[in-house]
Scaffold this motif. Sequence first.
Motif, PDB file in Angstrom:
ATOM      1  N   VAL A 378       0.856  -1.186   0.000  1.00 55.58           N
ATOM      2  CA  VAL A 378       0.000   0.000   0.000  1.00 55.58           C
ATOM      3  C   VAL A 378       0.890   1.232   0.000  1.00 55.58           C
ATOM      4  N   HIS A 379       0.856   1.974  -1.103  1.00 54.25           N
ATOM      5  CA  HIS A 379       1.642   3.191  -1.238  1.00 54.25           C
ATOM      6  C   HIS A 379       0.672   4.376  -1.225  1.00 54.25           C
ATOM      7  N   MET A 380       0.733   5.164  -0.186  1.00 55.36           N
ATOM      8  CA  MET A 380      -0.241   6.243  -0.022  1.00 55.36           C
ATOM      9  C   MET A 380       0.287   7.534  -0.628  1.00 55.36           C
ATOM     10  N   ARG A 381      -0.565   8.205  -1.404  1.00 56.55           N
ATOM     11  CA  ARG A 381      -0.234   9.483  -2.012  1.00 56.55           C
ATOM     12  C   ARG A 381      -1.337  10.483  -1.651  1.00 56.55           C
ATOM     13  N   ILE A 382      -0.928  11.660  -1.199  1.00 47.28           N
ATOM     14  CA  ILE A 382      -1.852  12.660  -0.669  1.00 47.28           C
ATOM     15  C   ILE A 382      -1.890  13.863  -1.607  1.00 47.28           C
ATOM     16  N   SER A 383      -3.099  14.274  -2.010  1.00 46.03           N
ATOM     17  CA  SER A 383      -3.222  15.349  -2.994  1.00 46.03           C
ATOM     18  C   SER A 383      -3.213  16.739  -2.362  1.00 46.03           C
ATOM     19  N   SER A 384      -2.576  16.863  -1.211  1.00 53.26           N
ATOM     20  CA  SER A 384      -2.320  18.153  -0.569  1.00 53.26           C
ATOM     21  C   SER A 384      -0.985  18.070   0.154  1.00 53.26           C
ATOM     22  N   PRO A 385      -0.367  19.205   0.443  1.00 51.53           N
ATOM     23  CA  PRO A 385       0.823  19.198   1.285  1.00 51.53           C
ATOM     24  C   PRO A 385       0.451  18.828   2.723  1.00 51.53           C
ATOM     25  N   PRO A 386       1.427  18.506   3.564  1.00 52.88           N
ATOM     26  CA  PRO A 386       1.112  18.159   4.952  1.00 52.88           C
ATOM     27  C   PRO A 386       0.628  19.356   5.761  1.00 52.88           C
ATOM     28  N   PHE A 387      -0.374  19.120   6.625  1.00 55.25           N
ATOM     29  CA  PHE A 387      -0.857  20.154   7.529  1.00 55.25           C
ATOM     30  C   PHE A 387       0.134  20.332   8.676  1.00 55.25           C
ATOM     31  N   LEU A 408       5.229  13.954  14.280  1.00 57.34           N
ATOM     32  CA  LEU A 408       6.301  13.075  13.827  1.00 57.34           C
ATOM     33  C   LEU A 408       7.287  13.867  12.979  1.00 57.34           C
ATOM     34  N   ASN A 409       8.521  13.412  12.931  1.00 54.32           N
ATOM     35  CA  ASN A 409       9.602  14.207  12.346  1.00 54.32           C
ATOM     36  C   ASN A 409       9.785  14.030  10.846  1.00 54.32           C
ATOM     37  N   SER A 410       9.259  12.962  10.278  1.00 53.40           N
ATOM     38  CA  SER A 410       9.532  12.711   8.868  1.00 53.40           C
ATOM     39  C   SER A 410       8.354  12.007   8.212  1.00 53.40           C
ATOM     40  N   VAL A 411       8.335  12.062   6.881  1.00 54.92           N
ATOM     41  CA  VAL A 411       7.305  11.363   6.118  1.00 54.92           C
ATOM     42  C   VAL A 411       7.415   9.861   6.344  1.00 54.92           C
ATOM     43  N   GLY A 419       0.898   2.600   8.670  1.00 54.82           N
ATOM     44  CA  GLY A 419       1.015   1.252   8.132  1.00 54.82           C
ATOM     45  C   GLY A 419       1.228   1.162   6.643  1.00 54.82           C
ATOM     46  N   ALA A 420       1.617   2.262   5.994  1.00 55.31           N
ATOM     47  CA  ALA A 420       1.821   2.251   4.542  1.00 55.31           C
ATOM     48  C   ALA A 420       3.248   1.867   4.193  1.00 55.31           C
ATOM     49  N   ASP A 421       3.427   1.280   3.023  1.00 56.08           N
ATOM     50  CA  ASP A 421       4.779   0.938   2.562  1.00 56.08           C
ATOM     51  C   ASP A 421       5.546   2.180   2.148  1.00 56.08           C
ATOM     52  N   SER A 422       4.833   3.181   1.641  1.00 59.11           N
ATOM     53  CA  SER A 422       5.452   4.466   1.345  1.00 59.11           C
ATOM     54  C   SER A 422       4.375   5.536   1.402  1.00 59.11           C
ATOM     55  N   LEU A 423       4.832   6.783   1.527  1.00 61.51           N
ATOM     56  CA  LEU A 423       3.921   7.917   1.628  1.00 61.51           C
ATOM     57  C   LEU A 423       4.561   9.118   0.950  1.00 61.51           C
ATOM     58  N   ALA A 424       3.765   9.873   0.234  1.00 56.69           N
ATOM     59  CA  ALA A 424       4.254  11.119  -0.360  1.00 56.69           C
ATOM     60  C   ALA A 424       3.093  12.102  -0.450  1.00 56.69           C
ATOM     61  N   TYR A 425       3.429  13.377  -0.312  1.00 55.38           N
ATOM     62  CA  TYR A 425       2.450  14.458  -0.375  1.00 55.38           C
ATOM     63  C   TYR A 425       2.642  15.276  -1.655  1.00 55.38           C
ATOM     64  N   LEU A 426       1.595  15.996  -2.033  1.00 56.47           N
ATOM     65  CA  LEU A 426       1.707  16.991  -3.088  1.00 56.47           C
ATOM     66  C   LEU A 426       2.572  18.143  -2.591  1.00 56.47           C
ATOM     67  N   SER A 427       3.401  18.694  -3.442  1.00 56.11           N
ATOM     68  CA  SER A 427       4.240  19.809  -3.044  1.00 56.11           C
ATOM     69  C   SER A 427       3.421  21.088  -2.936  1.00 56.11           C
ATOM     70  N   VAL A 428       3.910  22.042  -2.160  1.00 58.67           N
ATOM     71  CA  VAL A 428       3.242  23.338  -2.044  1.00 58.67           C
ATOM     72  C   VAL A 428       3.215  24.038  -3.395  1.00 58.67           C
ATOM     73  N   ASP A 429       4.296  23.924  -4.146  1.00 60.00           N
ATOM     74  CA  ASP A 429       4.349  24.554  -5.470  1.00 60.00           C
ATOM     75  C   ASP A 429       3.262  23.997  -6.384  1.00 60.00           C
ATOM     76  N   ALA A 430       3.075  22.680  -6.358  1.00 59.32           N
ATOM     77  CA  ALA A 430       2.043  22.069  -7.197  1.00 59.32           C
ATOM     78  C   ALA A 430       0.652  22.496  -6.737  1.00 59.32           C
ATOM     79  N   ALA A 431       0.455  22.626  -5.430  1.00 56.93           N
ATOM     80  CA  ALA A 431      -0.847  23.067  -4.915  1.00 56.93           C
ATOM     81  C   ALA A 431      -1.210  24.439  -5.455  1.00 56.93           C
ATOM     82  N   HIS A 432      -0.214  25.287  -5.633  1.00 52.67           N
ATOM     83  CA  HIS A 432      -0.473  26.630  -6.153  1.00 52.67           C
ATOM     84  C   HIS A 432      -0.789  26.623  -7.647  1.00 52.67           C
ATOM     85  N   ARG A 433      -0.598  25.475  -8.296  1.00 56.59           N
ATOM     86  CA  ARG A 433      -0.874  25.391  -9.732  1.00 56.59           C
ATOM     87  C   ARG A 433      -2.150  24.613 -10.039  1.00 56.59           C
TER      88      ARG A 433
END
Length: 471
Positions: A378-387, A408-411, A419-433
Amino acid sequence: MHEECGVFGIWSPVKRAVPRDVYLGLYALQHRGQESCGIAVSCDGVFHHLKGDGLVGEVFDRPGLDRLGEGNIAVGHVRYSTTGGKNHNNIQPIVISHMKGNMALAHNGNLVNARSLRSQHELCGGIFHGTADTETIVYTIVSERLKVTATAEAVFRTMQQLQGAYSCTLMTATKLIAFRDPNGFRPLCYGKTADGAWVVSSESCALDAVGAKLIRDIDPGEIIVFGKEGVTSDRRLCGQQRSLCVFEYIYFARPDSIIEGVPVHQSRLRAGHFLAKENPVAADVVIGVPDSGIDAALGYSQESGIPYGVGFLKNKYIGRSFIAPSQDMRETAVRIKLNVIAETVRDKRVVLIDDSIVRGTTSERIVRLLREAGAKEVHMRISSPPFRYPCFFGTDVDSRENLIACRLNSVEEIAKEIGADSLAYLSVDAAHRLAGDTGCTFCDGCFTGRYPIDIPEEQGKSKFEQPIQEE
């Protein structure tokens, strides 16, 4: 994380069943607030209103709407409370009588100077019945109305005193007034029906519900008056940099709405494309968490070439767990809201798309459901930057100690906790686009800590303990 509210208003040149129009509009805006709702109607200057806790279909039955009768003007509101909790006196629209007439106000947003304004009114003898900053707006408008001959001018003078987010519909005996803060934090638009009624709404999807054609967004700082004389616009407070909440595109708004000229569905597809470019992963299927994760999942699939699959069956009779009033209720809602379609994920590497991670409890539960259904990875991808920071403009982002991205200190640590195998967020720059090349600019304070306006020191220090109720 809580909140959004929705406002709606209608002005008709002829007397009609305007409460039923508002009822339909509020149904279309139900996603913006599920705790309480209300409708106020003016019939030849006589006001009637009905308000209550619950969903639109629970508060307004046919006899209730019939009792509201017909009229020329009506305003409505769906609400989700934040800091102050439930209080019947906070349910909107707020309806008052003053020496120059009647008034009903529906408000979406949050003032950052509500405490100081309220104190000023209380020192002058004002008596507040609730804890909502909407009541502060009403008091200020009435105070200014006693000095001028027109309510619209009183609104203009009031807006010069307000700091923060507010998109409002205001009903007087003869007019419907819509106004939006100079930064445009929250959306507001208007349209017209074929039979000549003017309609104002937080989102264009509610215009569609009553057969109105979208004309345009109300500009930040603009005051629009609908009445027998026609439609007038006051733009004296326009011109500041727009700071629309970026989360309207990411989560809050319905995908069939159009905000600032951009279809919300399109912006979420774009978020998925950006996610796939920024955070590729080898996988067998892409799935989205209903509802707001689905469009981004489709975009991720289109960009990555990984097939899209329907991974969850959503119980359509459960509201948004994101805005359930308590953590226990949120967790319970997740348990009965989503069920995995095992055939989609069994023995597969899954890319799971969701719009956000706030505390992490919901994400942990969803990842666990996928593993129980047989997902290999399970690779989780978030369509916003972290809050990482609180919001002061109408979205009650929880205190920093409860935000998983702060705790927590890191992604990598967050991925491990949910419990995810990997995690990544959308960048702030991408959110502005997300709005493409329209030039639309956003508030991203909850991601970066950079706010478009100054936050009073007292507000910043005690945001989550203050008794003032944000709407």
